[in-house]
Motif scaffolding. Structure first.
Motif, PDB file in Angstrom:
ATOM      1  N   LEU A  30       8.633  13.939  11.309  1.00  0.00           N
ATOM      2  CA  LEU A  30       7.391  13.667  12.312  1.00  0.00           C
ATOM      3  C   LEU A  30       6.210  13.005  11.472  1.00  0.00           C
ATOM      4  O   LEU A  30       5.824  11.829  12.418  1.00  0.00           O
ATOM      5  N   LEU A  31       5.967  13.216  10.390  1.00  0.00           N
ATOM      6  CA  LEU A  31       5.146  12.508   9.714  1.00  0.00           C
ATOM      7  C   LEU A  31       5.715  10.873   9.601  1.00  0.00           C
ATOM      8  O   LEU A  31       4.793   9.796   9.761  1.00  0.00           O
ATOM      9  N   ALA A  32       6.821  10.792   9.273  1.00  0.00           N
ATOM     10  CA  ALA A  32       7.462   9.546   9.360  1.00  0.00           C
ATOM     11  C   ALA A  32       7.427   8.759  10.671  1.00  0.00           C
ATOM     12  O   ALA A  32       7.231   7.467  10.568  1.00  0.00           O
ATOM     13  N   CYS A  33       7.801   9.571  11.649  1.00  0.00           N
ATOM     14  CA  CYS A  33       7.836   8.761  13.072  1.00  0.00           C
ATOM     15  C   CYS A  33       6.265   8.447  13.325  1.00  0.00           C
ATOM     16  O   CYS A  33       6.134   7.337  14.004  1.00  0.00           O
ATOM     17  N   ILE A  34       5.443   9.106  12.936  1.00  0.00           N
ATOM     18  CA  ILE A  34       3.804   8.524  13.190  1.00  0.00           C
ATOM     19  C   ILE A  34       3.716   7.668  12.450  1.00  0.00           C
ATOM     20  O   ILE A  34       3.003   6.548  13.061  1.00  0.00           O
ATOM     21  N   LEU A  35       4.077   7.389  11.094  1.00  0.00           N
ATOM     22  CA  LEU A  35       3.773   6.389  10.449  1.00  0.00           C
ATOM     23  C   LEU A  35       4.508   5.151  11.006  1.00  0.00           C
ATOM     24  O   LEU A  35       4.344   3.942  11.047  1.00  0.00           O
ATOM     25  N   PHE A  36       5.885   5.336  11.298  1.00  0.00           N
ATOM     26  CA  PHE A  36       6.595   4.256  11.966  1.00  0.00           C
ATOM     27  C   PHE A  36       5.902   3.795  13.375  1.00  0.00           C
ATOM     28  O   PHE A  36       6.003   2.343  13.733  1.00  0.00           O
ATOM     29  N   VAL A  37       5.525   4.594  14.081  1.00  0.00           N
ATOM     30  CA  VAL A  37       4.676   4.148  15.196  1.00  0.00           C
ATOM     31  C   VAL A  37       3.766   3.328  14.979  1.00  0.00           C
ATOM     32  O   VAL A  37       3.388   2.265  15.590  1.00  0.00           O
ATOM     33  N   ILE A  38       3.004   3.588  13.829  1.00  0.00           N
ATOM     34  CA  ILE A  38       1.696   2.820  13.289  1.00  0.00           C
ATOM     35  C   ILE A  38       2.221   1.310  13.068  1.00  0.00           C
ATOM     36  O   ILE A  38       1.729   0.532  13.275  1.00  0.00           O
ATOM     37  N   TYR A  39       3.337   1.653  12.154  1.00  0.00           N
ATOM     38  CA  TYR A  39       3.931   0.156  11.780  1.00  0.00           C
ATOM     39  C   TYR A  39       4.348  -0.583  12.702  1.00  0.00           C
ATOM     40  O   TYR A  39       4.040  -1.591  12.925  1.00  0.00           O
ATOM     41  N   GLY A  40       5.073   0.021  13.808  1.00  0.00           N
ATOM     42  CA  GLY A  40       5.770  -0.821  14.940  1.00  0.00           C
ATOM     43  C   GLY A  40       4.468  -1.559  15.839  1.00  0.00           C
ATOM     44  O   GLY A  40       4.559  -2.421  16.109  1.00  0.00           O
ATOM     45  N   TYR A  41       3.518  -0.851  15.997  1.00  0.00           N
ATOM     46  CA  TYR A  41       2.345  -1.418  16.528  1.00  0.00           C
ATOM     47  C   TYR A  41       1.666  -2.582  15.951  1.00  0.00           C
ATOM     48  O   TYR A  41       1.552  -3.609  16.590  1.00  0.00           O
ATOM     49  N   TYR A  42       1.639  -2.569  14.759  1.00  0.00           N
ATOM     50  CA  TYR A  42       1.050  -3.594  13.694  1.00  0.00           C
ATOM     51  C   TYR A  42       1.906  -5.107  13.628  1.00  0.00           C
ATOM     52  O   TYR A  42       1.623  -5.813  13.602  1.00  0.00           O
TER      53      TYR A  42
END
Length: 66
Positions: A30-42
């Motif tokens: 879940l932590l990884a997913c949150i970071l990937f969502v942030i990464y994907g946004y940027y």
């Protein structure tokens, strides 16, 4: 800085697959997913955002369920 977020998310994803405890696996993932969502946004990548948002919701559902 954004690349570092992507790499941290990658390491957390790999770590989650090495976990024997399913709750810990889901939490780390879940932590990884949150970071990937942030990464994907940027990086403006909707497929990265979408797949990780869906997997993140699945992780939350199973964490709450158990």
């Amino acid at each position: 800085m954004i690349t570092i977020i992507g790499y941290v998310a990658l390491v957390l994803t790999i770590m989650s697959f090495l976990m024997k405890d399913i709750k810990l696996l889901r939490f780390i993932n879940l932590l990884a997913c949150i970071l990937f969502v942030i990464y994907g946004y940027y990086i403006n990548s909707y497929p990265v955002i979408l797949v990780n948002a869906v997997v993140g919701v699945i992780n939350v559902v199973y964490l709450v369920k158990n």
